[in-house]
Design a protein around this motif. Structure first.
Motif, mmCIF file in Angstrom:
data_model
loop_
_atom_site.group_PDB
_atom_site.id
_atom_site.type_symbol
_atom_site.label_atom_id
_atom_site.label_comp_id
_atom_site.label_asym_id
_atom_site.label_seq_id
_atom_site.Cartn_x
_atom_site.Cartn_y
_atom_site.Cartn_z
ATOM 1 N N ARG A 25 0.794 -1.230 0.000
ATOM 2 C CA ARG A 25 0.000 0.000 0.000
ATOM 3 C C ARG A 25 0.826 1.280 0.000
ATOM 4 N NH1 ARG A 25 -2.938 -2.012 -2.452
ATOM 5 N NH2 ARG A 25 -4.644 -3.337 -1.894
ATOM 6 N N GLY A 86 -2.823 -3.883 -7.392
ATOM 7 C CA GLY A 86 -2.800 -2.420 -7.390
ATOM 8 C C GLY A 86 -1.735 -1.863 -6.477
ATOM 9 N N TYR A 88 1.311 -0.008 -4.740
ATOM 10 C CA TYR A 88 1.862 1.333 -4.866
ATOM 11 C C TYR A 88 3.275 1.202 -5.434
ATOM 12 C CZ TYR A 88 3.387 6.003 -3.686
ATOM 13 O OH TYR A 88 3.878 7.286 -3.762
ATOM 14 N N SER A 113 -9.664 0.659 3.881
ATOM 15 C CA SER A 113 -10.242 1.571 2.879
ATOM 16 C C SER A 113 -9.158 2.223 2.005
ATOM 17 C CB SER A 113 -11.056 2.669 3.576
ATOM 18 O OG SER A 113 -10.208 3.622 4.220
ATOM 19 N N TRP A 114 -7.886 2.040 2.363
ATOM 20 C CA TRP A 114 -6.753 2.696 1.678
ATOM 21 C C TRP A 114 -6.669 2.232 0.222
ATOM 22 C CZ3 TRP A 114 -3.201 6.086 4.042
ATOM 23 C CH2 TRP A 114 -2.031 6.366 3.323
ATOM 24 N N ARG A 115 -6.602 3.197 -0.691
ATOM 25 C CA ARG A 115 -6.445 2.913 -2.115
ATOM 26 C C ARG A 115 -5.154 3.567 -2.600
ATOM 27 N NH1 ARG A 115 -9.015 -0.282 -0.733
ATOM 28 N NH2 ARG A 115 -11.218 -0.724 -0.968
ATOM 29 N N THR A 116 -4.394 2.831 -3.387
ATOM 30 C CA THR A 116 -3.116 3.336 -3.896
ATOM 31 C C THR A 116 -3.331 4.190 -5.138
ATOM 32 O OG1 THR A 116 -2.768 1.455 -5.365
ATOM 33 C CG2 THR A 116 -1.946 1.243 -3.092
ATOM 34 N N GLU A 119 -4.509 2.081 -7.969
ATOM 35 C CA GLU A 119 -5.942 1.770 -7.918
ATOM 36 C C GLU A 119 -6.793 2.974 -8.304
ATOM 37 O OE1 GLU A 119 -6.385 -1.625 -4.522
ATOM 38 O OE2 GLU A 119 -5.618 0.316 -3.850
ATOM 39 N N LEU A 120 -6.372 4.172 -7.876
ATOM 40 C CA LEU A 120 -7.121 5.382 -8.215
ATOM 41 C C LEU A 120 -7.085 5.639 -9.718
ATOM 42 C CD1 LEU A 120 -6.048 7.707 -5.264
ATOM 43 C CD2 LEU A 120 -8.149 6.365 -5.492
ATOM 44 N N GLN A 123 -9.461 3.127 -11.370
ATOM 45 C CA GLN A 123 -10.839 3.528 -11.107
ATOM 46 C C GLN A 123 -11.251 4.689 -12.021
ATOM 47 O OE1 GLN A 123 -11.358 5.460 -7.310
ATOM 48 N NE2 GLN A 123 -13.563 5.103 -7.261
ATOM 49 N N TYR A 158 -8.108 7.394 1.471
ATOM 50 C CA TYR A 158 -8.680 6.559 2.527
ATOM 51 C C TYR A 158 -10.004 7.167 2.963
ATOM 52 C CZ TYR A 158 -7.148 9.976 6.039
ATOM 53 O OH TYR A 158 -6.968 11.127 6.771
ATOM 54 N N GLU A 165 -14.228 10.543 2.074
ATOM 55 C CA GLU A 165 -13.041 10.134 1.308
ATOM 56 C C GLU A 165 -11.991 11.236 1.382
ATOM 57 O OE1 GLU A 165 -14.389 9.142 -2.665
ATOM 58 O OE2 GLU A 165 -14.608 7.041 -2.057
#
Length: 199
Positions: A25, A86, A88, A113-116, A119-120, A123, A158, A165
C-alpha cells in the motif's frame, strides 16, 4: 556454497498479511513499523533471504537509515497469498515513509479503505469508459485532462471515521506548481477532501 532450494518461510500468518499489505500500500516501511505489527527481526531477515523483501538504505540528515520494500517476487506472493493487487509503486524512502506514517496512524478497519495511486488511476480510467458508453461529454474532457497532464493521481485515498473520502499526498521539494495543481484537479473532480504532508 550451494543455493538453498527450500524457502526459509513455508507458512504465513496474520502478521505476515499485515506486513505485506502495508508494503503493498505505501511502498517503503521502516523497522519500527514492521515490529509494531509483530514482525520479528528474524522474520524480516527471512523475507529478505527468500527474495520477497529488499532492504533499502537512505540518508536522513547525517544518519544512514534502513527501510524495506517488496521485490517483484514479494508482489507476486502478495497477489497469490492475499489477493493484493494495485501495488503502490515505491518512490523515494522519505516520500513513502510519510505515507507509511499516515497509513499506520489509521485503525486496521480504516487501513482497509486505503487505495493506492495505481488503484485510483484504474478507477478513473474505468469511470471514463463508463462515460463513453453513455456518450457523456465528461469522457472526452477527462481524457484530455489526463493527456495534457492537467490531472494526475494522488498517492493514496482513505475513508475516515465519518465516511469521508480523503486524498492523501506526500509532497517533496521536487513537486512543481503544475504537478500540485494536477493533483488538485483530481480532488475537485472526485469531490474528496485533500490532506497533504510536506517531506
Amino acid at each position: 556454497m550451494a543455493r538453498r532450494s527450500k524457502p526459509y518461510i513455508t507458512q504465513f500468518f496474520n502478521h505476515d498479511r499485515l506486513a505485506f499489505t502495508a508494503l503493498s500500500r505505501v511502498g517503503h516501511v521502516n523497522r519500527e513499523q514492521m515490529s509494531n505489527i509483530g514482525i520479528a527481526d528474524s522474520r524480516m531477515k527471512n523475507y529478505i533471504r527468500d527474495g520477497l523483501v529488499e532492504k533499502v538504505t537512505y540518508k536522513q540528515g547525517n544518519r544512514t537509515e534502513e527501510c524495506y520494500k517488496l521485490t517483484k517476487s514479494g508482489r507476486e506472493l502478495a497477489k497469490q497469498q492475499w489477493a493484493l493487487i494495485g501495488h503502490y509503486h515505491a518512490q523515494s524512502p522519505r516520500h513513502d515513509l510519510a505515507l507509511a506514517r499516515k497509513y499506520f496512524s489509521l485503525s486496521e478497519e480504516l487501513q482497509r479503505s486505503w487505495r493506492t495511486e495505481t488503484e485510483l488511476r484504474e478507477q478513473f480510467v474505468n469511470m471514463i469508459e463508463k462515460f463513453k458508453v453513455k456518450g457523456a461529454i465528461e469522457a472526452d474532457r477527462y481524457e484530455q485532462l489526463l493527456e495534457r497532464g492537467i490531472l494526475s493521481f494522488p498517492d493514496a485515498l482513505y475513508v475516515n471515521e465519518q465516511g469521508v473520502e480523503i486524498v492523501y499526498e506526500s509532497i517533496t521539494n521536487n513537486y512543481g506548481v503544475a504537478e500540485l495543481m494536477s493533483k488538485e484537479t483530481y480532488v475537485e473532480i472526485m469531490k474528496c477532501e485533500y490532506e497533504t504532508i510536506r517531506v
